[in-house]
Design a protein around this motif. Structure first.
Motif, PDB file in Angstrom:
ATOM      1  N   VAL A  92      47.878  34.637  36.590  1.00 18.60           N
ATOM      2  CA  VAL A  92      46.838  33.934  35.841  1.00 18.60           C
ATOM      3  C   VAL A  92      45.565  33.950  36.683  1.00 18.60           C
ATOM      4  CG1 VAL A  92      46.098  31.633  35.085  1.00 18.60           C
ATOM      5  CG2 VAL A  92      48.414  32.436  34.572  1.00 18.60           C
ATOM      6  N   PHE A  93      44.428  34.130  36.032  1.00 14.00           N
ATOM      7  CA  PHE A  93      43.144  34.076  36.732  1.00 14.00           C
ATOM      8  C   PHE A  93      42.361  32.853  36.264  1.00 14.00           C
ATOM      9  CE2 PHE A  93      44.271  38.582  36.513  1.00 14.00           C
ATOM     10  CZ  PHE A  93      44.259  38.897  37.859  1.00 14.00           C
ATOM     11  N   VAL A  94      41.765  32.156  37.246  1.00 15.16           N
ATOM     12  CA  VAL A  94      40.912  31.008  36.954  1.00 15.16           C
ATOM     13  C   VAL A  94      39.638  31.161  37.772  1.00 15.16           C
ATOM     14  CG1 VAL A  94      40.689  28.495  37.010  1.00 15.16           C
ATOM     15  CG2 VAL A  94      42.925  29.527  36.530  1.00 15.16           C
ATOM     16  N   ASP A  95      38.502  31.004  37.141  1.00 13.45           N
ATOM     17  CA  ASP A  95      37.234  31.042  37.874  1.00 13.45           C
ATOM     18  C   ASP A  95      37.015  29.708  38.588  1.00 13.45           C
ATOM     19  OD1 ASP A  95      36.777  33.613  37.077  1.00 13.45           O
ATOM     20  OD2 ASP A  95      35.318  33.102  35.521  1.00 13.45           O
ATOM     21  N   SER A  96      36.376  29.758  39.728  1.00 10.95           N
ATOM     22  CA  SER A  96      36.313  28.592  40.613  1.00 10.95           C
ATOM     23  C   SER A  96      35.475  27.440  40.063  1.00 10.95           C
ATOM     24  CB  SER A  96      35.762  29.005  41.982  1.00 10.95           C
ATOM     25  OG  SER A  96      34.465  29.560  41.855  1.00 10.95           O
ATOM     26  N   ASP A  97      34.649  27.686  39.061  1.00 16.72           N
ATOM     27  CA  ASP A  97      33.866  26.592  38.474  1.00 16.72           C
ATOM     28  C   ASP A  97      34.449  26.111  37.155  1.00 16.72           C
ATOM     29  OD1 ASP A  97      33.269  28.993  37.312  1.00 16.72           O
ATOM     30  OD2 ASP A  97      31.089  28.737  37.319  1.00 16.72           O
TER      31      ASP A  97
ATOM     32  N   VAL B  22      40.098  35.766  32.651  1.00 17.00           N
ATOM     33  CA  VAL B  22      40.669  34.420  32.546  1.00 17.00           C
ATOM     34  C   VAL B  22      41.312  34.190  31.182  1.00 17.00           C
ATOM     35  CG1 VAL B  22      38.982  33.502  34.174  1.00 17.00           C
ATOM     36  CG2 VAL B  22      38.528  33.330  31.714  1.00 17.00           C
ATOM     37  N   ARG B  23      41.046  35.058  30.225  1.00 15.99           N
ATOM     38  CA  ARG B  23      41.529  34.852  28.857  1.00 15.99           C
ATOM     39  C   ARG B  23      42.949  35.342  28.635  1.00 15.99           C
ATOM     40  NH1 ARG B  23      35.970  35.515  28.354  1.00 15.99           N
ATOM     41  NH2 ARG B  23      35.011  33.898  27.058  1.00 15.99           N
ATOM     42  N   LYS B  24      43.605  35.795  29.698  1.00 14.62           N
ATOM     43  CA  LYS B  24      44.973  36.257  29.530  1.00 14.62           C
ATOM     44  C   LYS B  24      45.778  36.107  30.808  1.00 14.62           C
ATOM     45  CE  LYS B  24      42.477  40.469  29.787  1.00 14.62           C
ATOM     46  NZ  LYS B  24      41.204  40.589  29.109  1.00 14.62           N
ATOM     47  N   ALA B  25      47.067  35.937  30.617  1.00 18.25           N
ATOM     48  CA  ALA B  25      48.025  35.991  31.710  1.00 18.25           C
ATOM     49  C   ALA B  25      48.778  37.306  31.574  1.00 18.25           C
ATOM     50  CB  ALA B  25      48.989  34.807  31.636  1.00 18.25           C
ATOM     51  N   VAL B  26      49.184  37.880  32.715  1.00 16.68           N
ATOM     52  CA  VAL B  26      49.780  39.216  32.699  1.00 16.68           C
ATOM     53  C   VAL B  26      51.054  39.228  33.535  1.00 16.68           C
ATOM     54  CG1 VAL B  26      49.376  41.665  33.109  1.00 16.68           C
ATOM     55  CG2 VAL B  26      47.452  40.172  32.539  1.00 16.68           C
ATOM     56  N   LYS B  27      52.063  39.912  33.035  1.00 17.62           N
ATOM     57  CA  LYS B  27      53.311  40.047  33.776  1.00 17.62           C
ATOM     58  C   LYS B  27      53.068  40.893  35.032  1.00 17.62           C
ATOM     59  CE  LYS B  27      57.010  40.395  31.281  1.00 17.62           C
ATOM     60  NZ  LYS B  27      58.060  40.950  30.392  1.00 17.62           N
TER      61      LYS B  27
ATOM     62  N   SER C  88      51.710  32.919  39.450  1.00 21.26           N
ATOM     63  CA  SER C  88      50.695  33.073  40.502  1.00 21.26           C
ATOM     64  C   SER C  88      49.322  32.913  39.876  1.00 21.26           C
ATOM     65  CB  SER C  88      50.795  34.457  41.160  1.00 21.26           C
ATOM     66  OG  SER C  88      52.017  34.622  41.830  1.00 21.26           O
ATOM     67  N   VAL C  89      48.566  31.922  40.342  1.00 24.10           N
ATOM     68  CA  VAL C  89      47.213  31.724  39.840  1.00 24.10           C
ATOM     69  C   VAL C  89      46.229  32.172  40.912  1.00 24.10           C
ATOM     70  CG1 VAL C  89      47.320  29.283  40.514  1.00 24.10           C
ATOM     71  CG2 VAL C  89      45.527  30.055  38.965  1.00 24.10           C
ATOM     72  N   ILE C  90      45.341  33.071  40.542  1.00 22.77           N
ATOM     73  CA  ILE C  90      44.389  33.663  41.482  1.00 22.77           C
ATOM     74  C   ILE C  90      42.992  33.146  41.170  1.00 22.77           C
ATOM     75  CG2 ILE C  90      43.340  35.824  42.273  1.00 22.77           C
ATOM     76  CD1 ILE C  90      46.045  37.171  41.547  1.00 22.77           C
ATOM     77  N   VAL C  91      42.332  32.606  42.198  1.00 19.72           N
ATOM     78  CA  VAL C  91      41.005  32.025  42.033  1.00 19.72           C
ATOM     79  C   VAL C  91      40.034  32.716  42.992  1.00 19.72           C
ATOM     80  CG1 VAL C  91      39.619  29.917  42.046  1.00 19.72           C
ATOM     81  CG2 VAL C  91      42.071  29.796  41.489  1.00 19.72           C
ATOM     82  N   PRO C  92      39.137  33.575  42.482  1.00 12.91           N
ATOM     83  CA  PRO C  92      38.083  34.123  43.341  1.00 12.91           C
ATOM     84  C   PRO C  92      37.013  33.063  43.567  1.00 12.91           C
ATOM     85  CG  PRO C  92      37.840  34.975  41.117  1.00 12.91           C
ATOM     86  CD  PRO C  92      39.068  34.106  41.110  1.00 12.91           C
TER      87      PRO C  92
END
Length: 325
Positions: free
Chosen positions: A85-90, A153-158, A4-8
């Motif tokens: 996973v977190f990704v910033d929108s820019d 954004v520097r890590k993925a988490v279970k 799951s990738v989450i983008v605010p």
């Protein structure tokens, strides 16, 4: 494994399409993208809905503006993947990110990042993998003070791990990852590193991480201290909390030096130093081992109230950065 990738998203119409395209371009296909529009006032939400219409793995959520931390928490609640996973929108991610992640099993997986300018020239290589041999306690304390970057954004988490420990981001609009990162590393039974850059952080003015506040981290340090006290861990981490106060002071004085002429700066800086002196717990030492070198260098100056060297060193640092040395 499902990811799951989450983008605010907040007012990112110029960049968010590029970000989503990089997710769709992943060589690993078992993913979902949760795009959380955080009350954008530009055309961002419309762009998100267009992608949602054409890609079944994309889900769009719209909410009133609450800050990036709350937007990420909203995404966490809706996530159905095994890893988050977190990704910033820019920013953008490299096509092999999820493929590499799919081979990992740890509670927390740290990644390597290339920080670039708006033309995608590499400014800095921020590789978390260089810390892979560091003991957990040293890693945790380095993250507490900001010596090691704490960004989400520097890590993925279970996902199961997050839910079990009820770990979320704070409501701070700057530094919302500090408590989140502390809780992750405190509770993590395992952590690993993906070697080689899989994420591109685009450095430009106007991003969510940019702030004009004089003291962007003060409230964050106070909140982290309170959380540590709630967990009955204060005796263990008090010296590192003191060091976080030192880092927050350097960040504040540096920002004020770039913002104000010296006559105004000197007054504000001395006022801040008084505040800093009251916040540091004098019953405990300062954990210098886990401070950045530049913070250690500047500490004697502002401790003694000698703010002029801090002012000039801050401007010298800006000159050096502009020269790309």
């Amino acid at each position: 494994m499902k990811i799951s990738v989450i983008v605010p998203v907040f007012n990112s119409e110029k960049y968010v399409g590029r970000c989503i395209d990089s997710i769709i371009a992943q060589t690993y296909s078992n993913w979902e993208a949760i795009l959380v529009d955080d009350g954008s006032k530009d055309n961002s939400l419309s762009i998100l809905h267009k992608y949602e219409k054409n890609e079944h793995r994309i889900k769009v959520i719209h909410q009133a503006n609450s800050g990036p931390g709350i937007a990420r928490n909203t995404g966490i609640k809706k996530a159905t993947g095994d890893y988050i996973v977190f990704v910033d929108s820019d920013d953008v991610i490299k096509p092999n990110y999820f493929k590499k992640l799919s081979k990992e099993k740890a509670d927390v997986i740290f990644i390597d990042i290339d920080q670039v300018d708006e033309k995608f020239n590499v400014i800095r290589k921020e590789y978390m993998s260089i810390y892979r041999t560091l003991p957990k306690d040293d890693f945790l304390r380095n993250q507490m003070t900001g010596k090691i970057q704490w960004g989400g954004v520097r890590k993925a988490v279970k996902s199961e791990f997050l839910q079990k420990r009820n770990i979320t981001f704070s409501e701070h609009r700057i530094g919302e990852e500090a408590i989140y990162s502390f809780m992750l590393m405190h509770y993590a039974e395992s952590f690993s590193f993906i070697k080689g850059p899989v994420y591109t952080y685009v450095n430009h003015a106007g991003s969510q991480s940019d702030t004009k506040e004089d003291d962007p981290w003060g409230d964050v340090v106070s909140s982290l201290k309170n959380r540590v006290i709630q967990l009955n861990l204060y005796q263990q981490y008090a010296d590192t909390i003191n060091s976080f106060w030192v880092t927050a002071a350097v960040v504040s004085l540096d920002k004020m030096a770039k913002k104000y002429p010296y006559d105004v700066y000197s007054v504000k800086a001395r006022e801040y130093i008084k505040k800093f002196s009251n916040e540091v717990d004098k019953n405990f030492a300062i954990d210098f081992k886990h401070l950045q070198d530049r913070v250690i260098i500047l500490y004697p100056f502002f401790k003694s109230g000698w703010v002029l060297p801090v002012y000039y060193l801050s401007h010298l640092n800006s000159i050096i950065k502009s020269m790309k040395i």
